[in-house]
Design an enzyme around this catalytic site. Structure first.
Site, PDB file in Angstrom:
ATOM      1  N   HIS A 154     -17.786  10.724 -21.273  1.00  0.00           N
ATOM      2  CA  HIS A 154     -18.524  11.879 -21.791  1.00  0.00           C
ATOM      3  C   HIS A 154     -18.622  12.935 -20.692  1.00  0.00           C
ATOM      4  CE1 HIS A 154     -21.204  14.496 -23.704  1.00  0.00           C
ATOM      5  NE2 HIS A 154     -22.302  14.107 -23.085  1.00  0.00           N
ATOM      6  N   ASN A 209     -20.814  20.693 -21.445  1.00  0.00           N
ATOM      7  CA  ASN A 209     -21.116  19.516 -22.262  1.00  0.00           C
ATOM      8  C   ASN A 209     -21.125  19.923 -23.735  1.00  0.00           C
ATOM      9  OD1 ASN A 209     -22.304  17.367 -23.594  1.00  0.00           O
ATOM     10  ND2 ASN A 209     -23.967  17.105 -22.112  1.00  0.00           N
ATOM     11  N   CYS A 262     -24.713  12.662 -28.086  1.00  0.00           N
ATOM     12  CA  CYS A 262     -23.425  12.712 -27.363  1.00  0.00           C
ATOM     13  C   CYS A 262     -22.600  11.440 -27.537  1.00  0.00           C
ATOM     14  CB  CYS A 262     -23.673  12.973 -25.882  1.00  0.00           C
ATOM     15  SG  CYS A 262     -24.623  14.461 -25.598  1.00  0.00           S
TER      16      CYS A 262
END
Ligand SMILES: CC(C)(COP(=O)(O)OP(=O)(O)OC[C@H]1O[C@@H](n2cnc3c(N)ncnc32)[C@H](O)[C@@H]1OP(=O)(O)O)[C@@H](O)C(=O)NCCC(=O)NCCS
Length: 318
Positions: A244, A274, A110
């Protein structure tokens, strides 16, 4: 010399899956998912390949920048999973876009987008490139165990892209890693070697959710604070934080450790879930197209992810 961002783009698969739909195929509910993660729906590939989604995001960013693919001096894709082990997603994209430059993939989970910005800054510093395309593109839906309600409800598929040109708008950048296989991992494909005698776990995401949560909150706040300091700025100078998008509760808890008002934290996790490294560039593209950013704004990007990796950077918007 480093770079400035001159164009953004994003794309997602057509199919949006709501929490209510998930609750029809597993033991979960809109109430649980919303209250524990902030996610209401996510996009999931059906007929699209991840190369299709990456290409759409890349083309949108090139168009937004007014740059032709033939002008690119480099393409970096960040992804955990392209359509092939080889060619890389970046090479697939280079062919589809009609570019002629070096192209390679990076995997920092990520945190990939921030790792790729740091890598790109090195190419600009050495005068090797004048224009680069970064496409962060993830196909998380093919890496999940859809019978595991504790992980699969959080993720989605999509791509975000930026076009970079030589400039001075990267004010600071930090990337970190605290290697830990156990905390969060996805085993690679097993193949069918007749000689293999090692155990073959399935390709699916496993994590210790509470440990990841603690790492995320601590690192998001620490990395952003340090990047702001490295840029010679104060937290009050930051116009927008692009965190994020892993879990709304992680974003809220990180914000409480910082001296930056909550309304400066940009969020779109409700509609996307996500999307690993694609989360920040998709958010950036959406806000750019809405006209949120103005010349001179200070943007703080901050991420964490598998590895465990983390990172942050401070950019001046131009
Ligand atoms: C995964 C996460 C949302 C779980 O939230 P949590 O509040 O810690 O929830 P818990 O794991 O303690 O589970 C609480 C209960 O909800 C249940 N539960 C878990 N997932 C559920 C779901 N989708 N629907 C309904 N119930 C669920 C659990 O079984 C547990 O039930 P129990 O108390 O009867 O055992 C949270 O730990 C987290 O966000 N971790 C970070 C993960 C992450 O961001 N990873 C990506 C990094 S890039």
């Amino acid at each position: 010399m480093n770079f400035k961002i001159i164009g953004t783009g994003s794309a997602h698969p057509a199919r949006s899956v709501t929490n209510d739909e998930l609750s029809q195929i597993m033991d979960t509910s809109d109430e649980w998912i919303t209250s524990h993660t902030g996610v209401k729906s996510r996009y999931v590939c059906t007929t699209e390949t991840i190369s299709d989604v990456a290409e759409a995001a890349g083309r949108a960013a090139l168009e937004n920048a007014g740059v032709d693919a033939s002008e690119l001096d480099g393409i970096i894709c960040t992804t955990i999973r392209g359509d092939y082990f080889t060619p890389s997603l970046a090479c697939v994209l280079q062919e589809r876009l009609g570019a002629h430059c070096p192209a390679f993939d990076m995997n920092a989970a990520c945190t990939g987008f921030i790792y790729s910005l740091d890598t790109a800054a090195g190419f600009f510093a050495r005068g090797r490139v004048r224009k680069m395309l970064i496409v962060s593109c993830e196909n998380m839906s093919k890496l999940l165990d859809w019978k595991d309600r504790t992980t699969c409800v959080l993720f989605g598929d999509g791509a975000g892209a930026v076009v970079l040109e030589a400039g001075e708008n990267l004010l600071s950048i930090r990337i970190s890693a605290q290697g830990s296989r156990e905390t969060m991992y996805i085993p690679n494909v097993n193949g069918n070697s007749p000689f293999n005698q090692a155990p073959c776990p399935p390709t699916a995401l496993f994590w210790h959710g509470h440990d990841v949560y603690r790492f995320a909150v601590t690192q998001m706040a620490a990395e952003l604070k340090a990047a702001i300091q490295d840029a010679g700025l104060t937290q009050q100078d930051v116009t927008w934080v692009l965190p994020h998008q892993a879990n709304l509760r992680i974003i809220d808890a990180s914000q409480k450790r910082l001296d930056i008002p909550r309304d400066r934290f940009l969020v779109n996790i409700q509609r996307y879930g996500n999307i690993s490294s694609a989360a920040i560039p998709i958010l950036m593209d959406e806000e750019n197209r809405k006209g949120t950013f103005h010349s001179g704004d200070i943007l703080g990007l901050v991420a964490f992810g598998g590895g465990l990796t983390s990172g942050a950077c401070i950019l001046r918007w131009d």
